[in-house]
Scaffold this motif. Structure first.
Motif, PDB file in Angstrom:
ATOM      1  N   LYS A 130       0.835  -1.214   0.000  1.00  0.00           N
ATOM      2  CA  LYS A 130       0.000   0.000   0.000  1.00  0.00           C
ATOM      3  C   LYS A 130       0.866   1.259   0.000  1.00  0.00           C
ATOM      4  O   LYS A 130       0.594   2.218  -0.730  1.00  0.00           O
ATOM      5  N   LEU A 133       2.274   1.984  -3.390  1.00  0.00           N
ATOM      6  CA  LEU A 133       1.269   2.548  -4.304  1.00  0.00           C
ATOM      7  C   LEU A 133       0.981   4.006  -3.957  1.00  0.00           C
ATOM      8  O   LEU A 133       0.954   4.879  -4.823  1.00  0.00           O
ATOM      9  N   MET A 134       0.804   4.281  -2.676  1.00  0.00           N
ATOM     10  CA  MET A 134       0.454   5.650  -2.258  1.00  0.00           C
ATOM     11  C   MET A 134       1.625   6.614  -2.492  1.00  0.00           C
ATOM     12  O   MET A 134       1.423   7.745  -2.923  1.00  0.00           O
ATOM     13  N   TYR A 138      -1.028   6.856  -5.942  1.00  0.00           N
ATOM     14  CA  TYR A 138      -2.270   6.093  -6.161  1.00  0.00           C
ATOM     15  C   TYR A 138      -3.149   6.113  -4.914  1.00  0.00           C
ATOM     16  O   TYR A 138      -2.654   6.107  -3.784  1.00  0.00           O
ATOM     17  N   HIS A 139      -4.457   6.131  -5.158  1.00  0.00           N
ATOM     18  CA  HIS A 139      -5.466   6.097  -4.094  1.00  0.00           C
ATOM     19  C   HIS A 139      -6.130   4.726  -4.168  1.00  0.00           C
ATOM     20  O   HIS A 139      -6.518   4.287  -5.249  1.00  0.00           O
ATOM     21  N   ILE A 140      -6.286   4.083  -3.022  1.00  0.00           N
ATOM     22  CA  ILE A 140      -6.554   2.637  -3.013  1.00  0.00           C
ATOM     23  C   ILE A 140      -7.877   2.272  -2.362  1.00  0.00           C
ATOM     24  O   ILE A 140      -8.244   2.840  -1.321  1.00  0.00           O
ATOM     25  N   HIS A 142      -9.672  -1.672  -1.369  1.00  0.00           N
ATOM     26  CA  HIS A 142      -9.482  -3.117  -1.480  1.00  0.00           C
ATOM     27  C   HIS A 142     -10.578  -3.836  -0.722  1.00  0.00           C
ATOM     28  O   HIS A 142     -11.146  -3.305   0.244  1.00  0.00           O
ATOM     29  N   VAL A 162      -7.531  -5.374  -5.194  1.00  0.00           N
ATOM     30  CA  VAL A 162      -7.032  -4.040  -4.856  1.00  0.00           C
ATOM     31  C   VAL A 162      -7.169  -3.179  -6.111  1.00  0.00           C
ATOM     32  O   VAL A 162      -6.637  -3.524  -7.170  1.00  0.00           O
ATOM     33  N   CYS A 164      -6.614   0.656  -7.627  1.00  0.00           N
ATOM     34  CA  CYS A 164      -5.873   1.883  -7.332  1.00  0.00           C
ATOM     35  C   CYS A 164      -6.069   2.893  -8.459  1.00  0.00           C
ATOM     36  O   CYS A 164      -5.897   2.542  -9.628  1.00  0.00           O
ATOM     37  N   MET A 171     -11.378   7.351  -7.344  1.00  0.00           N
ATOM     38  CA  MET A 171     -11.331   6.359  -6.255  1.00  0.00           C
ATOM     39  C   MET A 171     -12.534   6.523  -5.331  1.00  0.00           C
ATOM     40  O   MET A 171     -13.153   5.546  -4.911  1.00  0.00           O
TER      41      MET A 171
END
Length: 316
Positions: A130, A133-134, A138-140, A142, A162, A164, A171
């Protein structure tokens, strides 16, 4: 203009089929396993890059909007002894994806894995993913979804998905699909008994055949041999299909077909693909059953992913 997807650890292309069904285009796929590549080629027009992902440079890949990856889960699953990122060559393959998405900057990244990814190494593994990705913008979201609740497929298969987005608003708008009623039955997934080859049936020559006969009673339940005992799956679901079905023996679920002399048989490879929601016209090439069972067990439940892909499409 369809949005373009690139698929990594593509296997036989289950995620790709789901995204194509939802109206996306697959412009690139990468898979190392030569037998999976053979099955992929029999069913997809997309070029498949048959190199190790460690040899793939971002410049080799056409531009794409969405990264798809069911990255190897042995390292994160109970079956893989929970080694995680210490499992060199498997756990660290996630970072090959990171290397590619840093350079390619897709709008969306879609990841699929075993549900134990969340709890692995006291949650540290998933936190690392996570954070990666962040840190890259990226905004996640899951969620763990079961095929029997979200795909109308009678298999007890829980996976984490997940999703993203680069765009935070997208998101926020994105929602995972709602639960749907399970109307498909085990019987819907089985082939016509008259067409099934004798080799799938067990005989007196099978070790512990007596024990199987004693315990495996009907065709409306799927059973598993657990080294010492038979386990019945009571809820009219198929047990979670696994890659080790390809290692032979009784890892493939069993049933008792009434009205034949030797009535106990295992699921065929085609039936295993049915339990993953593959289309009826999906071609199984002329390779060993061991490979086909492994491919089915390693694969994804197509209808669940199609429903997620439709939700992604809605917000894009």
């Amino acid at each position: 203009m369809k949005m373009r997807c690139a698929s990594f650890f593509a296997g036989v292309g289950g995620i790709d089929i789901a995204f194509e069904q939802a109206g996306f285009e697959i412009v690139y796929a990468n898979e190392l396993d030569k037998f999976a590549v053979e099955t992929f080629k029999a069913n997809h027009k997309t070029f498949i890059d048959h190199r190790s992902i460690t040899d793939v440079q971002a410049k080799d890949i056409p531009d794409f909007d969405i990264m798809l990856a069911g990255f190897p889960c042995q390292a994160f699953s109970v079956a893989g002894y929970r080694k995680g990122f210490e499992d060199k060559g498997r756990g660290d393959l996630y970072f090959e994806l990171e290397r590619i998405f840093i350079e390619k900057k897709p709008k969306v990244i879609f990841l699929e894995n075993v549900k134990n990814l969340v709890s692995h190494d006291h949650g540290r593994t998933f936190e690392i993913i996570k954070k990666s990705l962040m840190d890259n913008g990226y905004h996640i979201k899951h969620q763990v979804l079961n095929a029997s609740e979200y795909g109308n497929i009678p298999q007890n298969r829980e996976r984490i998905y997940v999703v993203c987005f680069q765009d935070e608003q997208a998101m926020k708008k994105f929602q995972f699909p709602e639960k749907i009623e399970l109307t498909a039955t085990l019987q819907n997934m089985l082939e016509d008994e008259n067409t099934i080859d004798e080799k799938y049936f067990y005989t007196e020559k099978t070790p512990f055949f007596d024990k199987l006969v004693e315990e495996i009673k009907d065709a409306k339940t799927l059973y598993q041999w657990r080294r010492q005992y038979v386990r019945a799956n009571k809820s009219n679901l198929c047990p979670t299909l696994t890659a080790n079905m390809g290692t032979g023996g009784h890892n493939v679920p069993l049933l008792n077909v009434q009205g034949k002399k030797n009535t106990i048989r295992k699921l065929t490879p085609r039936e295993c693909f049915n339990f993953q929601g593959y289309p009826k016209d999906f071609i199984l090439p002329n390779i060993s059953n061991a490979s086909l069972y492994k491919q089915a067990g390693n694969s994804v439940v197509v209808p669940v992913i199609k429903r997620i892909a439709e939700q992604i499409k809605k917000v894009l």
